[in-house]
Design a protein around this motif. Structure first.
Motif, PDB file in Angstrom:
ATOM      1  N   ALA A  84       0.835  -1.204   0.000  1.00  0.00           N
ATOM      2  CA  ALA A  84       0.000   0.000   0.000  1.00  0.00           C
ATOM      3  C   ALA A  84       0.870   1.254   0.000  1.00  0.00           C
ATOM      4  CB  ALA A  84      -0.932   0.002   1.207  1.00  0.00           C
ATOM      5  N   SER A  85       1.966   1.223   0.757  1.00  0.00           N
ATOM      6  CA  SER A  85       2.898   2.352   0.751  1.00  0.00           C
ATOM      7  C   SER A  85       3.441   2.589  -0.650  1.00  0.00           C
ATOM      8  CB  SER A  85       4.047   2.084   1.729  1.00  0.00           C
ATOM      9  OG  SER A  85       4.978   3.141   1.698  1.00  0.00           O
ATOM     10  N   PHE A  86       3.801   1.511  -1.347  1.00  0.00           N
ATOM     11  CA  PHE A  86       4.262   1.637  -2.731  1.00  0.00           C
ATOM     12  C   PHE A  86       3.162   2.206  -3.622  1.00  0.00           C
ATOM     13  CE2 PHE A  86       4.172  -0.289  -6.978  1.00  0.00           C
ATOM     14  CZ  PHE A  86       5.300   0.311  -7.523  1.00  0.00           C
ATOM     15  N   GLY A  87       1.924   1.744  -3.420  1.00  0.00           N
ATOM     16  CA  GLY A  87       0.815   2.243  -4.231  1.00  0.00           C
ATOM     17  C   GLY A  87       0.645   3.745  -4.097  1.00  0.00           C
ATOM     18  N   TYR A  88       0.730   4.243  -2.872  1.00  0.00           N
ATOM     19  CA  TYR A  88       0.598   5.699  -2.674  1.00  0.00           C
ATOM     20  C   TYR A  88       1.835   6.440  -3.185  1.00  0.00           C
ATOM     21  CZ  TYR A  88      -3.740   5.181  -0.123  1.00  0.00           C
ATOM     22  OH  TYR A  88      -5.057   4.918   0.195  1.00  0.00           O
ATOM     23  N   ALA A  89       3.016   5.786  -3.132  1.00  0.00           N
ATOM     24  CA  ALA A  89       4.209   6.393  -3.722  1.00  0.00           C
ATOM     25  C   ALA A  89       4.049   6.507  -5.234  1.00  0.00           C
ATOM     26  CB  ALA A  89       5.446   5.561  -3.381  1.00  0.00           C
ATOM     27  N   ALA A  90       3.424   5.487  -5.860  1.00  0.00           N
ATOM     28  CA  ALA A  90       3.166   5.535  -7.299  1.00  0.00           C
ATOM     29  C   ALA A  90       2.179   6.660  -7.631  1.00  0.00           C
ATOM     30  CB  ALA A  90       2.629   4.187  -7.787  1.00  0.00           C
ATOM     31  N   LEU A  91       1.130   6.802  -6.806  1.00  0.00           N
ATOM     32  CA  LEU A  91       0.189   7.917  -6.995  1.00  0.00           C
ATOM     33  C   LEU A  91       0.907   9.258  -6.841  1.00  0.00           C
ATOM     34  CD1 LEU A  91      -3.191   7.092  -5.174  1.00  0.00           C
ATOM     35  CD2 LEU A  91      -2.814   7.459  -7.612  1.00  0.00           C
ATOM     36  N   HIS A  92       1.746   9.356  -5.828  1.00  0.00           N
ATOM     37  CA  HIS A  92       2.523  10.568  -5.565  1.00  0.00           C
ATOM     38  C   HIS A  92       3.369  10.929  -6.788  1.00  0.00           C
ATOM     39  CE1 HIS A  92       4.980  13.423  -3.323  1.00  0.00           C
ATOM     40  NE2 HIS A  92       6.079  12.714  -3.563  1.00  0.00           N
ATOM     41  N   THR A  93       4.030   9.928  -7.353  1.00  0.00           N
ATOM     42  CA  THR A  93       4.866  10.148  -8.534  1.00  0.00           C
ATOM     43  C   THR A  93       4.019  10.566  -9.729  1.00  0.00           C
ATOM     44  OG1 THR A  93       6.409   8.473  -7.725  1.00  0.00           O
ATOM     45  CG2 THR A  93       6.590   9.086 -10.043  1.00  0.00           C
ATOM     46  N   MET A  94       2.886   9.898  -9.932  1.00  0.00           N
ATOM     47  CA  MET A  94       2.012  10.230 -11.051  1.00  0.00           C
ATOM     48  C   MET A  94       1.469  11.649 -10.935  1.00  0.00           C
ATOM     49  SD  MET A  94      -1.486   8.324 -12.283  1.00  0.00           S
ATOM     50  CE  MET A  94      -2.412   8.938 -10.866  1.00  0.00           C
ATOM     51  N   PHE A  95       1.037  12.040  -9.727  1.00  0.00           N
ATOM     52  CA  PHE A  95       0.518  13.391  -9.541  1.00  0.00           C
ATOM     53  C   PHE A  95       1.617  14.434  -9.769  1.00  0.00           C
ATOM     54  CE2 PHE A  95      -2.753  11.479  -6.434  1.00  0.00           C
ATOM     55  CZ  PHE A  95      -3.665  11.307  -7.456  1.00  0.00           C
ATOM     56  N   TYR A  96       2.835  14.117  -9.347  1.00  0.00           N
ATOM     57  CA  TYR A  96       3.968  15.026  -9.559  1.00  0.00           C
ATOM     58  C   TYR A  96       4.226  15.218 -11.056  1.00  0.00           C
ATOM     59  CZ  TYR A  96       8.870  16.364 -10.094  1.00  0.00           C
ATOM     60  OH  TYR A  96      10.045  16.978 -10.491  1.00  0.00           O
ATOM     61  N   LEU A  97       4.244  14.118 -11.812  1.00  0.00           N
ATOM     62  CA  LEU A  97       4.503  14.200 -13.253  1.00  0.00           C
ATOM     63  C   LEU A  97       3.386  14.949 -13.971  1.00  0.00           C
ATOM     64  CD1 LEU A  97       5.847  10.580 -13.898  1.00  0.00           C
ATOM     65  CD2 LEU A  97       7.181  12.706 -13.813  1.00  0.00           C
ATOM     66  N   LEU A  98       2.140  14.686 -13.579  1.00  0.00           N
ATOM     67  CA  LEU A  98       1.015  15.388 -14.201  1.00  0.00           C
ATOM     68  C   LEU A  98       1.017  16.870 -13.842  1.00  0.00           C
ATOM     69  CD1 LEU A  98      -1.794  12.722 -13.648  1.00  0.00           C
ATOM     70  CD2 LEU A  98      -0.769  13.399 -15.834  1.00  0.00           C
ATOM     71  N   ASP A  99       1.437  17.181 -12.632  1.00  0.00           N
ATOM     72  CA  ASP A  99       1.512  18.582 -12.218  1.00  0.00           C
ATOM     73  C   ASP A  99       2.570  19.337 -13.028  1.00  0.00           C
ATOM     74  OD1 ASP A  99       1.150  20.949 -10.573  1.00  0.00           O
ATOM     75  OD2 ASP A  99       2.986  20.365  -9.533  1.00  0.00           O
ATOM     76  N   LYS A 100       3.727  18.709 -13.224  1.00  0.00           N
ATOM     77  CA  LYS A 100       4.804  19.371 -13.987  1.00  0.00           C
ATOM     78  C   LYS A 100       4.481  19.418 -15.479  1.00  0.00           C
ATOM     79  CE  LYS A 100       7.084  20.117 -10.316  1.00  0.00           C
ATOM     80  NZ  LYS A 100       7.099  21.505  -9.773  1.00  0.00           N
ATOM     81  N   ALA A 101       3.864  18.348 -15.976  1.00  0.00           N
ATOM     82  CA  ALA A 101       3.379  18.296 -17.366  1.00  0.00           C
ATOM     83  C   ALA A 101       4.456  18.611 -18.398  1.00  0.00           C
ATOM     84  CB  ALA A 101       2.191  19.255 -17.550  1.00  0.00           C
ATOM     85  N   SER A 102       5.703  18.380 -18.043  1.00  0.00           N
ATOM     86  CA  SER A 102       6.804  18.673 -18.962  1.00  0.00           C
ATOM     87  C   SER A 102       8.017  17.835 -18.579  1.00  0.00           C
ATOM     88  CB  SER A 102       7.159  20.160 -18.922  1.00  0.00           C
ATOM     89  OG  SER A 102       8.394  20.411 -19.553  1.00  0.00           O
ATOM     90  N   LEU A 103       8.511  17.063 -19.539  1.00  0.00           N
ATOM     91  CA  LEU A 103       9.700  16.253 -19.293  1.00  0.00           C
ATOM     92  C   LEU A 103      10.909  17.138 -19.017  1.00  0.00           C
ATOM     93  CD1 LEU A 103      11.026  13.463 -19.185  1.00  0.00           C
ATOM     94  CD2 LEU A 103      11.376  13.625 -21.659  1.00  0.00           C
ATOM     95  N   THR A 104      10.969  18.263 -19.694  1.00  0.00           N
ATOM     96  CA  THR A 104      12.082  19.196 -19.485  1.00  0.00           C
ATOM     97  C   THR A 104      12.113  19.698 -18.050  1.00  0.00           C
ATOM     98  OG1 THR A 104      11.932  19.907 -21.796  1.00  0.00           O
ATOM     99  CG2 THR A 104      13.145  21.342 -20.275  1.00  0.00           C
ATOM    100  N   THR A 105      10.948  20.033 -17.501  1.00  0.00           N
ATOM    101  CA  THR A 105      10.861  20.504 -16.116  1.00  0.00           C
ATOM    102  C   THR A 105      11.261  19.399 -15.144  1.00  0.00           C
ATOM    103  OG1 THR A 105       9.057  21.995 -16.731  1.00  0.00           O
ATOM    104  CG2 THR A 105       9.339  21.523 -14.386  1.00  0.00           C
ATOM    105  N   VAL A 106      10.774  18.195 -15.397  1.00  0.00           N
ATOM    106  CA  VAL A 106      11.086  17.068 -14.518  1.00  0.00           C
ATOM    107  C   VAL A 106      12.588  16.791 -14.508  1.00  0.00           C
ATOM    108  CG1 VAL A 106      10.793  14.577 -14.194  1.00  0.00           C
ATOM    109  CG2 VAL A 106       8.818  16.007 -14.763  1.00  0.00           C
ATOM    110  N   VAL A 107      13.203  16.752 -15.672  1.00  0.00           N
ATOM    111  CA  VAL A 107      14.643  16.506 -15.765  1.00  0.00           C
ATOM    112  C   VAL A 107      15.421  17.651 -15.134  1.00  0.00           C
ATOM    113  CG1 VAL A 107      16.590  16.226 -17.359  1.00  0.00           C
ATOM    114  CG2 VAL A 107      14.434  15.045 -17.802  1.00  0.00           C
ATOM    115  N   GLY A 108      14.954  18.887 -15.339  1.00  0.00           N
ATOM    116  CA  GLY A 108      15.630  20.053 -14.777  1.00  0.00           C
ATOM    117  C   GLY A 108      15.628  20.074 -13.263  1.00  0.00           C
TER     118      GLY A 108
END
Length: 201
Positions: A84-108
């Motif tokens: 369950a901890s991993f599941g919420y970590a996956a949600l956390h990661t997904m929400f972070y990526l959707l919030d940034k909405a840019s690979l350049t921002t994520v890499v930066g």
């Protein structure tokens, strides 16, 4: 209370563990707020960290409170809590990526301490979650225990990830949450390696 811990089924446990994630996902899919993903990043990460802490305190808490049903229940359900901890970590990661909405921002952002520690903790989580099934546990034998010890590395990285947020503005809440785990692990080390032992006659 003892009857509750004895009678709790895995299905009920999973329903409780998944409920908050379902609500977060529903909110993300139905909200018209453009900042909804940003708003969900922190609570999903906090939930993952809290479940990780509960997973790790199960054994030292059972050692400290011998015979109590609560800690014994935690020990029996550690894998559920860890997944369950991993599941919420996956949600956390997904929400972070959707919030940034840019690979350049994520890499930066990768060079930032609170970012790369979070990514490494998540990468460690992946094989831990994938090998949590009974079949793989039997197949891996003693290697499974060796792999599961990496959970402690993930916990340390998660602590730094949380504490370093906002120029270390997250240090206080991170330490409040991880404090009981640190104290109980210190007790565990003391109990096994440092406590005085009765000398043989």
């Amino acid at each position: 209370m003892q009857r509750f811990f004895a009678a709790t089924s895995p299905f009920f446990t999973w329903a409780v563990l998944a409920s908050l994630g379902i609500m977060m996902t529903y909110s993300a899919l139905t909200s018209t707020d453009p900042k909804v993903f940003h708003q969900l990043v922190h609570p999903s990460g906090e939930t993952s960290a809290r479940l990780l802490i509960v997973t790790l305190i199960a054994t030292p808490l059972a050692m400290l409170l011998k015979g109590w049903r609560g800690p014994q229940w935690l020990k029996r359900n550690r894998r559920y809590l860890g997944v369950a901890s991993f599941g919420y970590a996956a949600l956390h990661t997904m929400f972070y990526l959707l919030d940034k909405a840019s690979l350049t921002t994520v890499v930066g952002e990768l060079p930032r301490l609170y970012i790369w520690t979070g990514w490494i903790a998540f990468i460690i989580f992946i094989p831990l979650a994938l090998t949590s099934m009974d079949y793989l546990l039997r197949k891996m034998g003693t290697w499974w225990k060796w792999l599961q010890r990496w959970t402690y590395a993930a916990a340390v990285l998660t602590l730094v990830h949380w504490a370093a947020l906002h120029d270390w503005g997250g240090a206080a809440p991170a330490l409040v949450h991880f404090g009981p785990l640190i104290a109980l692990e210190a007790y565990r080390v003391w109990y096994w390696y440092l406590r005085p032992r009765p000398t043989a006659a």
